[in-house]
Design a protein around this motif. Structure first.
Motif, PDB file in Angstrom:
ATOM      1  N   TYR A   1      -2.223  14.314   2.799  1.00 48.51           N
ATOM      2  CA  TYR A   1      -2.191  13.367   3.908  1.00 48.51           C
ATOM      3  C   TYR A   1      -3.025  13.817   5.099  1.00 48.51           C
ATOM      4  O   TYR A   1      -3.224  13.057   6.040  1.00 48.51           O
TER       5      TYR A   1
ATOM      6  N   ILE B   1       2.438   1.754  -3.480  1.00 50.62           N
ATOM      7  CA  ILE B   1       1.455   2.264  -4.440  1.00 50.62           C
ATOM      8  C   ILE B   1       1.205   3.749  -4.223  1.00 50.62           C
ATOM      9  O   ILE B   1       1.163   4.538  -5.188  1.00 50.62           O
ATOM     10  N   LEU B   2       1.041   4.156  -2.964  1.00 52.36           N
ATOM     11  CA  LEU B   2       0.835   5.569  -2.659  1.00 52.36           C
ATOM     12  C   LEU B   2       2.022   6.408  -3.110  1.00 52.36           C
ATOM     13  O   LEU B   2       1.851   7.499  -3.686  1.00 52.36           O
ATOM     14  N   MET B   3       3.229   5.911  -2.878  1.00 45.51           N
ATOM     15  CA  MET B   3       4.424   6.655  -3.255  1.00 45.51           C
ATOM     16  C   MET B   3       4.530   6.798  -4.770  1.00 45.51           C
ATOM     17  O   MET B   3       4.853   7.872  -5.287  1.00 45.51           O
TER      18      MET B   3
ATOM     19  N   VAL C   1       2.018   6.629  -6.987  1.00 48.07           N
ATOM     20  CA  VAL C   1       0.948   7.519  -7.453  1.00 48.07           C
ATOM     21  C   VAL C   1       1.308   8.966  -7.217  1.00 48.07           C
ATOM     22  O   VAL C   1       1.094   9.845  -8.071  1.00 48.07           O
ATOM     23  N   HIS C   2       1.902   9.238  -6.057  1.00 46.87           N
ATOM     24  CA  HIS C   2       2.279  10.610  -5.723  1.00 46.87           C
ATOM     25  C   HIS C   2       3.453  11.097  -6.575  1.00 46.87           C
ATOM     26  O   HIS C   2       3.416  12.217  -7.112  1.00 46.87           O
TER      27      HIS C   2
ATOM     28  N   VAL D   1       0.837  -1.207   0.000  1.00 46.36           N
ATOM     29  CA  VAL D   1       0.000   0.000   0.000  1.00 46.36           C
ATOM     30  C   VAL D   1       0.869   1.254   0.000  1.00 46.36           C
ATOM     31  O   VAL D   1       0.612   2.209  -0.744  1.00 46.36           O
ATOM     32  N   GLY D   2       1.930   1.251   0.814  1.00 47.13           N
ATOM     33  CA  GLY D   2       2.835   2.398   0.859  1.00 47.13           C
ATOM     34  C   GLY D   2       3.535   2.628  -0.465  1.00 47.13           C
ATOM     35  O   GLY D   2       3.697   3.782  -0.899  1.00 47.13           O
TER      36      GLY D   2
ATOM     37  N   ILE E   1      -1.719  13.848  -3.304  1.00 43.52           N
ATOM     38  CA  ILE E   1      -2.224  13.261  -2.058  1.00 43.52           C
ATOM     39  C   ILE E   1      -2.085  14.256  -0.910  1.00 43.52           C
ATOM     40  O   ILE E   1      -0.986  14.742  -0.624  1.00 43.52           O
TER      41      ILE E   1
ATOM     42  N   PHE F   1      -8.088  10.816   2.641  1.00 44.66           N
ATOM     43  CA  PHE F   1      -6.923   9.979   2.934  1.00 44.66           C
ATOM     44  C   PHE F   1      -7.151   9.179   4.215  1.00 44.66           C
ATOM     45  O   PHE F   1      -6.754   8.012   4.295  1.00 44.66           O
TER      46      PHE F   1
ATOM     47  N   PHE G   1      -9.298   6.365   3.347  1.00 48.12           N
ATOM     48  CA  PHE G   1      -8.507   5.376   2.617  1.00 48.12           C
ATOM     49  C   PHE G   1      -7.738   4.488   3.594  1.00 48.12           C
ATOM     50  O   PHE G   1      -7.698   3.252   3.432  1.00 48.12           O
ATOM     51  N   LEU G   2      -7.139   5.088   4.620  1.00 51.43           N
ATOM     52  CA  LEU G   2      -6.410   4.317   5.620  1.00 51.43           C
ATOM     53  C   LEU G   2      -7.353   3.387   6.386  1.00 51.43           C
ATOM     54  O   LEU G   2      -6.990   2.242   6.699  1.00 51.43           O
TER      55      LEU G   2
END
Length: 289
Positions: free
Chosen positions: A151, A137-139, A141-142, A134-135, A149, A156, A159-160
């Motif tokens: 935070y 993918i977020l990185m 995408v950002h 998950v981390g 994003i 967000f 999402f978490l």
């Protein structure tokens, strides 16, 4: 024995059978639980006080805390082994003595401990892998600029929460799959991956029952911990709460052992035992809706 009676087994039936077994030898099971499960129950209800006791400015000794928690955990594993042993034998009308149950730990303790360690390691690796995925993918995408994003945004946070629910569901799935592993260790002398795989095989067709057993007991147990922890300065309340939580641990251990035998019957593995004096009244309890 009719297979339909096994197929229609539900939570009520498992609870009824496990309760009946416990009541037939009440003091046997209560004694094992108080001796081996009570330290865990007391520690969970008084966890904040125990942590403060071992880590305050005066002692500052985290090793004592780790040692204490390790002893409590070992006693809990012993409780699972001894109670599973007694429940299994009582299920077949073969009651065992108190010290026989404790003596059985000489054969089952190390396999149970090894199985528990392997299961915990796998769960930790799965959880860590999910979090890293998950981390990552977020990185990506950002960094790639697909989405900006924030935070601190509500989206967000939601999402978490969703990712947390998914992770809990994944972990819960494996706990259901492995819910019979300790009983397999005690009864079949298998351990480690073999016990986990055996549990996964046996629980097929009964996952919903296993899940309900788990949610029922742990839901009630968590409620007791929350109620008693808010009144932990009242000695009577914390003591009673510890006792009731101990009884829940006893019930879920006995219920899983009963479920193990039903699962074996469901898979057609109890024919020999039936011919040799299987206790029909346990298998013939009607399903209640």
């Amino acid at each position: 024995m009719e297979s339909t009676q096994v197929h229609t087994l539900n939570l009520t039936s498992v609870l009824s059978v496990s309760k009946k077994i416990i009541l037939t030898r009440y003091w046997h099971f209560v004694s094992l639980s108080i001796l081996l499960f009570f330290p865990l129950s007391f520690s969970l209800i008084n966890i904040s006080s125990i942590i403060h006791l071992f880590t305050d400015d005066h002692s500052n000794n985290h090793k004592l805390l780790i040692t204490y928690l390790l002893i409590v955990y070992i006693l809990a594993l012993c409780a699972i082994g001894a109670i599973s042993y007694s429940t299994h034998h009582d299920f077949f009308g073969e009651p065992v003595k108190f010290f026989d149950s404790l003596k059985s730990l000489t054969f089952s303790f190390l396999p149970i401990t090894s199985t528990a360690i392997i299961a915990h390691v796998i769960i930790c690796l799965i959880s860590l892998t999910f979090i890293l995925l998950v981390g990552t993918i977020l990185m990506l995408v950002h960094n790639l600029g697909f989405v900006v994003i924030d935070y601190n945004s509500v989206y967000f946070m939601w999402f978490l929460v969703i990712m947390g629910v998914i992770l809990i569901a994944i972990v819960l799935y494996f706990y259901v799959e492995w819910s019979l592993a300790f009983v397999v260790v005690v009864v079949e002398s298998k351990w480690g991956f073999a016990a986990l795989m055996r549990s996964s095989y046996l629980v097929k067709g009964m996952r919903s029952v296993s899940l309900l057993v788990m949610l029922y007991f742990w839901g009630c147990g968590v409620l007791i911990v929350l109620i008693c922890s808010t009144n932990m300065h009242a000695i009577v309340i914390t003591t009673l709460g510890s006792f009731f939580f101990t009884m829940f641990l006893l019930r879920i251990t006995a219920a899983n052992t009963v479920l193990y035998n039903y699962c074996k019957a469901l898979h057609g593995e109890l024919e020999l035992e039936v011919g040799e004096g299987f206790v029909h009244e346990y298998m013939n309890i009607p399903s209640e809706n």
